[in-house]
Design an enzyme around this catalytic site. Structure first.
Site, short mmCIF file in Angstrom:
data_model
loop_
_atom_site.label_atom_id
_atom_site.label_comp_id
_atom_site.label_asym_id
_atom_site.label_seq_id
_atom_site.Cartn_x
_atom_site.Cartn_y
_atom_site.Cartn_z
N HIS A 304 0.42 -0.80 0.15
CA HIS A 304 -0.20 -0.27 0.33
C HIS A 304 0.81 1.82 0.22
O HIS A 304 2.38 1.24 0.15
CB HIS A 304 -1.03 -0.32 1.05
CG HIS A 304 -2.46 0.80 0.94
ND1 HIS A 304 -2.27 1.96 1.15
CD2 HIS A 304 -3.52 0.26 0.55
CE1 HIS A 304 -3.25 3.31 1.19
NE2 HIS A 304 -3.83 1.81 0.51
N ASP A 361 -8.16 -5.09 0.12
CA ASP A 361 -8.53 -6.39 -0.69
C ASP A 361 -8.41 -7.47 -1.03
O ASP A 361 -8.99 -8.71 -1.37
CB ASP A 361 -8.10 -5.14 -2.53
CG ASP A 361 -9.08 -4.67 -2.74
OD1 ASP A 361 -7.75 -2.88 -2.89
OD2 ASP A 361 -9.49 -4.03 -2.47
C1 SDX Z 1 -6.53 0.03 -2.88
O1 SDX Z 1 -4.63 5.01 -1.68
C2 SDX Z 1 -5.28 3.68 -1.12
O2 SDX Z 1 -5.86 4.24 -0.78
C3 SDX Z 1 -6.10 2.77 -2.48
C4 SDX Z 1 -6.68 2.30 -1.48
C5 SDX Z 1 -8.27 3.11 -0.63
O3 SDX Z 1 -9.24 2.81 -0.01
O4 SDX Z 1 -8.75 3.95 -2.14
O5 SDX Z 1 -6.31 1.51 -0.10
C6 SDX Z 1 -7.34 0.62 -1.94
O6 SDX Z 1 -5.85 0.39 -3.84
C7 SDX Z 1 -5.58 -0.68 -2.39
C8 SDX Z 1 -4.00 -1.31 -2.87
C9 SDX Z 1 -4.49 -2.33 -4.19
N1 SDX Z 1 -3.64 -3.18 -4.84
C10 SDX Z 1 -3.02 -3.71 -5.03
O7 SDX Z 1 -3.11 -4.76 -3.32
C11 SDX Z 1 -1.62 -4.43 -5.89
C12 SDX Z 1 -0.54 -4.66 -5.54
N2 SDX Z 1 0.08 -3.94 -4.86
C13 SDX Z 1 1.22 -3.24 -5.52
O8 SDX Z 1 0.82 -2.93 -6.61
C14 SDX Z 1 0.95 -1.82 -4.74
O9 SDX Z 1 2.05 -2.24 -3.10
C15 SDX Z 1 0.59 -0.56 -4.50
C16 SDX Z 1 0.31 -0.23 -6.81
C17 SDX Z 1 -0.80 -0.57 -3.88
C18 SDX Z 1 1.43 0.22 -4.06
O10 SDX Z 1 2.55 0.05 -4.87
P1 SDX Z 1 3.01 1.62 -4.58
O11 SDX Z 1 3.71 2.37 -3.92
O12 SDX Z 1 3.69 2.79 -5.87
O13 SDX Z 1 4.77 0.78 -4.19
P2 SDX Z 1 5.75 0.33 -5.10
O14 SDX Z 1 5.35 0.21 -6.35
O15 SDX Z 1 6.76 1.49 -5.29
O16 SDX Z 1 6.28 -0.26 -4.59
C19 SDX Z 1 7.65 -0.61 -3.66
C20 SDX Z 1 8.20 -1.82 -4.28
C21 SDX Z 1 8.60 -2.35 -4.97
O17 SDX Z 1 10.28 -3.07 -5.22
P3 SDX Z 1 11.48 -2.01 -5.45
O18 SDX Z 1 11.16 -1.61 -7.32
O19 SDX Z 1 11.90 -1.20 -3.99
O20 SDX Z 1 12.33 -3.41 -5.23
O21 SDX Z 1 7.32 -3.16 -3.78
C22 SDX Z 1 7.31 -3.95 -4.13
C23 SDX Z 1 7.59 -3.19 -5.20
O22 SDX Z 1 8.31 -4.26 -6.57
N3 SDX Z 1 6.19 -4.36 -4.14
C24 SDX Z 1 5.20 -5.30 -4.62
C25 SDX Z 1 4.33 -5.29 -4.20
N4 SDX Z 1 4.16 -4.19 -4.47
C26 SDX Z 1 4.78 -3.21 -4.13
N5 SDX Z 1 6.06 -7.07 -5.02
C27 SDX Z 1 5.53 -7.37 -4.43
N6 SDX Z 1 3.96 -7.76 -4.47
C28 SDX Z 1 3.45 -6.77 -4.18
N7 SDX Z 1 2.30 -6.81 -4.50
#
Ligand code: SDX
Length: 426
Positions: A304, A361
């Protein structure tokens, strides 16, 4: 004397005012930065950028805190209803008995759709995704129910018309996609029960209402009702900042929510768990894939932008899982996979180091599945829940004297000055 931040650029010191929120969080006010220094800031995704002042929802991502108008989400989930929470978010106060009764009467009065709107559904391909239908139908509402922006009482009715009709639209989209007759809302049923009845009642086997399932749906929608400046709420505010009507701003929010990184994650979680189940993948194999930089696989439902600890909503949703599955007497193999995945993920240093925890989620898809909601309706369920939050945020934005049309700047990385070359010389 109010606090300032000092910025050194090219040997020159600039002072920028500091803004402090009611919970002590601080921000550097950079509104004059470009005109005083010639510089802009650069923050793709707005990870360190506040776009507004808001008194609606407070989140502390480090402590896993979520409050609507100051009330902890845990108390609202335990004691409130979705309609009452919607009233709280939009007006800023919990309703009195009379206000709640009047609100419920309006929600009933507004629950039917204009018969001409039904024709829209007949012309969609049967496999059209309901989020696309919903976004279009909400936008179309402007043509049937033009809002009277200058009359507060009329705008309050517009908010309730949206909240009431989105439920009917969603159920209608589902029934028509199944080739089943449309079930109309009933005046004797509360908001959540009415939705379940419109989704599942049929002439042969009348839908058997279960209080625990109705409670679980109330909790599901309370947990989704607002979440400060997330992607879809930002879309509502940005689109609304051009002073377009509220229906179009909300329609933009629905479109933004559809994405699998945002509200579409609940559907993506179930698809992921289902694929793991069907392919017979082990949890260890999934964890390995999620950690592999060369593998696009991500653990949907984890991570998140704000929560760097367990999403407080996920904890409550996990309890709902147990309640709903016990009621429908269903052992869901996907729940077993989810539990093992969560257990392994939480003990793995890769995820701990990146503060990746289950978000709202992760368990919500299993709750919806147990209620009988089809997977392609999961994000629609999220949208119904988030609507009061979008309305509250839109209302706050248009009333905020400090807010202007959203128009961010950029860092240009394209071509230098280039002359046009006529086609015969290319
Ligand atoms: C919602 O914003 C809100 O409030 C949203 C929400 C709401 O109520 O409105 O809470 C609802 O959207 C919840 C989130 C639902 N999405 C997911 O579950 C999809 C999976 N999660 C990711 O795609 C990710 O965690 C996000 C999109 C939620 C957040 O992404 P960020 O903050 O942009 O973080 P990032 O993509 O920069 O990741 C940071 C690191 C990365 O690794 P490095 O490049 O630093 O080596 O963490 C890793 C990412 O690769 N990473 C994951 C991961 N999420 C982040 N690795 C594996 N699995 C994951 N799910």
């Amino acid at each position: 004397m109010s606090e300032v931040a000092k910025l050194m650029i090219d040997g020159k010191e600039f002072e920028l005012p500091v803004v402090e929120g009611s919970q002590g969080e601080k921000a550097i006010d950079i509104r004059t930065l470009r005109q005083t220094t010639g510089y802009i800031t650069f923050d793709p995704g707005f990870g360190s950028t506040g776009t507004c002042k808001s008194s609606i929802t407070y989140m502390d991502g480090e402590k896993g805190i979520l409050r609507y108008r100051g009330i902890p989400i845990e108390q609202l989930a335990e004691q409130s209803t979705f309609v009452e929470t919607a009233f709280l978010l939009i007006t800023g106060q919990l309703p009195t008995n009379d206000e709640l009764t009047r609100t419920s009467v309006y929600l009933n009065d507004f629950s039917l759709l204009h018969e001409n709107m039904k024709a829209f559904y007949q012309n969609y391909p049967s496999k059209a995704h309901p989020m696309g239908i919903l976004s279009a139908m909400i936008n179309a509402m402007r043509s049937f129910y033009p809002e009277l922006i200058d009359l507060e009482e009329e705008m309050n009715k517009t908010y309730l018309r949206l909240i009431s009709k989105i439920r009917t639209m969603a159920a209608m989209a589902y029934r028509i996609s199944m080739g089943e007759r449309v079930v109309y809302p009933r005046p004797d049923l509360c908001y959540c029960a009415n939705f379940l009845n419109m989704m599942f009642d049929n002439a042969v086997i009348p839908y058997r209402m279960d209080d625990d399932i109705v409670k679980a749906l109330n909790v599901f929608w309370i947990l989704h009702a607002d979440h400060e400046q997330n992607c879809s709420t930002t879309a509502v505010r940005v689109v609304g900042s051009g002073k377009v009507n509220i229906y179009s701003a909300i329609s933009a929010g629905i479109s933004a929510l559809w994405g699998p990184l945002h509200g579409g994650a609940n559907q993506a979680v179930i698809n992921m768990l289902d694929a793991i189940h069907k392919k017979g993948l082990s949890v260890e194999q999934c964890i390995k894939k999620a950690k592999d930089k060369d593998d696009p696989f991500r653990l949907m439902g984890f991570g998140h932008r704000v929560y760097k600890t367990y999403d407080p909503r996920a904890k409550i949703m996990k309890k709902m899982c147990d309640l709903v599955l016990s009621k429908v007497k269903q052992d869901d193999p996907l729940l077993d996979i989810a539990r093992k995945l969560e257990e392994k993920e939480l003990e793995d240093s890769y995820f701990k180091d990146k503060n990746l925890y289950p978000n709202v989620d992760f368990y919500s898809g299993i709750v919806l599945r147990a209620m009988g909601i089809p997977t392609n309706m999961f994000t629609v369920m999220f949208a119904i829940g988030r609507l009061p939050g979008w309305i509250a945020q839109w209302k706050e934005d248009v009333a905020d004297p400090e807010m202007k049309i959203s128009r961010p700047r950029q860092v240009y990385t394209g071509a230098q000055l280039t002359d046009y070359i006529p086609i015969h010389k290319r």
